[in-house]
Enzyme design. Structure first.
Site, short mmCIF file in Angstrom:
data_model
loop_
_atom_site.label_atom_id
_atom_site.label_comp_id
_atom_site.label_asym_id
_atom_site.label_seq_id
_atom_site.Cartn_x
_atom_site.Cartn_y
_atom_site.Cartn_z
N HIS A 242 0.85 -1.19 0.00
CA HIS A 242 0.00 0.00 0.00
C HIS A 242 0.88 1.24 0.00
O HIS A 242 1.83 1.33 0.76
CB HIS A 242 -0.90 0.02 1.24
CG HIS A 242 -1.78 1.22 1.29
ND1 HIS A 242 -2.92 1.35 0.55
CD2 HIS A 242 -1.66 2.38 1.99
CE1 HIS A 242 -3.48 2.52 0.78
NE2 HIS A 242 -2.74 3.17 1.67
N ASP B 139 -14.63 3.65 8.73
CA ASP B 139 -13.68 4.57 8.09
C ASP B 139 -14.39 5.47 7.09
O ASP B 139 -14.06 6.65 6.97
CB ASP B 139 -12.56 3.80 7.40
CG ASP B 139 -11.56 4.76 6.76
OD1 ASP B 139 -10.94 5.53 7.50
OD2 ASP B 139 -11.43 4.76 5.52
N ARG C 7 -13.76 13.72 9.07
CA ARG C 7 -12.43 14.33 9.23
C ARG C 7 -12.15 15.32 8.11
O ARG C 7 -11.53 16.36 8.32
CB ARG C 7 -11.36 13.23 9.24
CG ARG C 7 -11.34 12.41 10.52
CD ARG C 7 -10.55 11.13 10.33
NE ARG C 7 -9.17 11.37 9.92
CZ ARG C 7 -8.44 10.53 9.20
NH1 ARG C 7 -8.94 9.36 8.81
NH2 ARG C 7 -7.21 10.83 8.85
N SER D 244 -6.98 4.43 9.91
CA SER D 244 -7.77 4.42 8.68
C SER D 244 -7.14 3.48 7.65
O SER D 244 -7.80 2.60 7.07
CB SER D 244 -7.86 5.86 8.14
OG SER D 244 -8.33 5.88 6.82
N LYS E 147 -8.33 -0.85 6.88
CA LYS E 147 -8.71 -1.33 5.54
C LYS E 147 -7.78 -2.44 5.06
O LYS E 147 -8.21 -3.41 4.45
CB LYS E 147 -8.72 -0.14 4.56
CG LYS E 147 -9.91 0.77 4.78
CD LYS E 147 -9.88 1.99 3.89
CE LYS E 147 -8.88 3.01 4.36
NZ LYS E 147 -8.98 4.32 3.73
N1 URA Z 1 -5.40 7.39 3.40
C1 URA Z 1 -6.38 6.76 4.10
O1 URA Z 1 -6.87 5.72 3.69
N2 URA Z 1 -6.81 7.31 5.25
C2 URA Z 1 -6.30 8.46 5.73
O2 URA Z 1 -6.74 8.90 6.79
C3 URA Z 1 -5.29 9.11 5.01
C4 URA Z 1 -4.85 8.53 3.84
#
Ligand code: URA
Ligand code: CA
Length: 439
Positions: free
Chosen positions: A82, A161, A168, A183, A187
């Protein structure tokens, strides 16, 4: 305990217990905790921070707020990678097939690109017929058969999220490091991989503007991995210029094909980052014992064409027409109405390049989305002709634009001119990779 008391506790700098974090996430997802209270909590977390233990607990609660992919019927160690929002970052399309060609198992669920950064799914969809919305069963079958597949996140993955990120975004709390870490990691963990290699970007195109912040985020995500029983390692890499030369969907597919065809020198920054990520993935998979061995395996998979074959096979299995994915045919992916050079106003050295502005310029040409529902044009974007430190003459080409819709062309050109700073002095060399965090 009332939620207002938890906000106060965090605002005063205390740690929340696992139980309190559970109450917060379940309450927020089921609607018991209203947005205004959660906003105050997010701000308190931004101001006061969270310990690695709190952040891991938050990550686990978020992960379990929805479906969790069960990849146990895929054999082998599932590795994922990622990158935190790069510009011109085509690493997945290169590394995933390379690692699979070396015997690894890459079951990757990606998100869509938003804003100035591109998404792997959009790049794959720029190949005619290629589908990323596959049923999970089909996804597992492909990975079992060829060792790699890349699809969109399915079903109801981490609803906490989705809700929290939207909040946010409008309450100036995106930049909280524990909130970013939870976050991203919720995932990744929900996507089911056993081992994850992260590429945390720092610089003008990244969430983390400073190196220190990027290292803090990288360390925290590696800690979360250790606390939740997954192998995680994280690079901190430079995003003060686009990683590759291409910024745009089909254009980045082309760059990946060129790289996998062996037509890009090993000194190329995109190539270098791909190899580093791939090394970690092979080490974590137990397919190599040390870096040099892993590196050789990956470079061999470029040289003998097995990496490119793997990408072609993956695209074919996902319904796409793999005949485009050769050095000879790939130009057919990029048919545009018009091309245009952006040139240097004066001679000098490329002193700096603002990756965010370059990404936004590509987005204005139609390569990216300003909002979730925007359509993208797979063929458009830009190809940089210079890198930081290069010498240019007045009138020399800085970038080649691929254009269909000219509505924001002037804005895109202006932004590019602004993004690329030319100076008489030669700039200091800067490394591409600042460090690697492992457990
Ligand atoms: N990427 C994400 O998936 N979440 C965040 O909070 C910032 C970048
Ligand atoms: Ca690129």
């Amino acid at each position: 305990m009332r939620f207002v008391d938890l906000i106060e506790k965090k605002a005063e700098g205390f740690s929340l217990s696992d139980e309190e974090i559970r109450t917060m996430i379940t309450g927020y997802v089921n609607g018991d905790i209203p947005d205004y209270q959660m906003s105050a909590m997010a701000m308190a977390i931004l101001q006061r921070g969270m310990t690695p233990h709190e952040t891991a607990a938050l990550t686990m609660e978020m992960m379990h707020s929805g479906d969790v992919a069960d990849l146990s019927d895929i054999k082998g160690i599932k590795v994922d990678k990622h990158s935190t929002g790069g510009v011109g970052d085509t690493t997945t399309l290169v590394v995933a097939p390379l690692v699979a060609a070396c015997g690894g198992t890459v079951a990757k669920m990606s998100g869509r690109g938003l804003g100035h950064t591109g998404g792997t799914l959009d790049k794959l969809e720029s190949i005619p017929g290629c589908r990323v919305e596959l049923p999970i069963g089909r996804f597992k079958d492909i990975v079992n058969e060829i060792g790699v597949a890349v699809i969109g996140q399915t079903g109801n993955l981490v609803p906490a999220d989705k809700k929290l990120y939207a909040l946010r975004d409008v309450t100036a709390t995106v930049r909280s490091i524990p909130l970013i870490a939870s976050s991203i990691m919720s995932k990744k963990l929900a996507s089911g991989a056993d081992a994850i290699v992260l590429d945390v970007k720092t610089g003008s195109g990244a969430f983390m503007r400073t190196k220190n912040e990027a290292f803090e985020l990288a360390k925290l995500m590696v800690d979360i991995g250790a606390l939740t029983g997954r192998k995680v390692s994280a690079f901190v890499t430079d995003m003060d210029q686009p990683l590759g030369m291409a910024v745009g969907n089909a254009l980045e597919v082309q760059e990946a094909v060129e790289l996998l065809s062996g037509n890009v020198p090993a000194s190329d920054p995109l190539f270098e980052v791909c190899i580093l990520l791939g090394e970690q993935m092979l080490l974590m998979s137990g397919l190599a014992e040390e870096n040099m061995q892993a590196r050789k395996m990956l470079i061999d998979a470029v040289k003998d064409g097995s990496g490119l074959k793997k990408l072609q096979r993956m695209v074919e299995m996902q319904g796409g027409d793999a005949s485009y994915l050769t050095s000879e045919n790939m130009h057919k992916l990029v048919t545009v109405r018009r091309r245009m050079d952006v040139t240097a106003a004066k001679a000098g050295y490329i002193h700096s390049m603002n990756a965010e502005k370059i990404g936004t310029a590509a987005q204005m040409l139609g390569a990216g989305r300003a909002s979730k529902t925007d359509d993208i044009d797979p063929a458009v974007g830009l190809v940089m002709k210079v890198r930081r430190g290069d010498r240019v003459e007045a009138g020399g080409v800085l970038a080649d634009l691929y254009i269909n819709d000219e509505k924001y062309l002037d804005d895109a050109v202006r932004l590019l001119q602004e993004a690329i700073v030319i100076d008489e002095e030669e700039p200091d060399e800067r490394p591409m990779v600042y460090g690697l965090i492992t457990k």
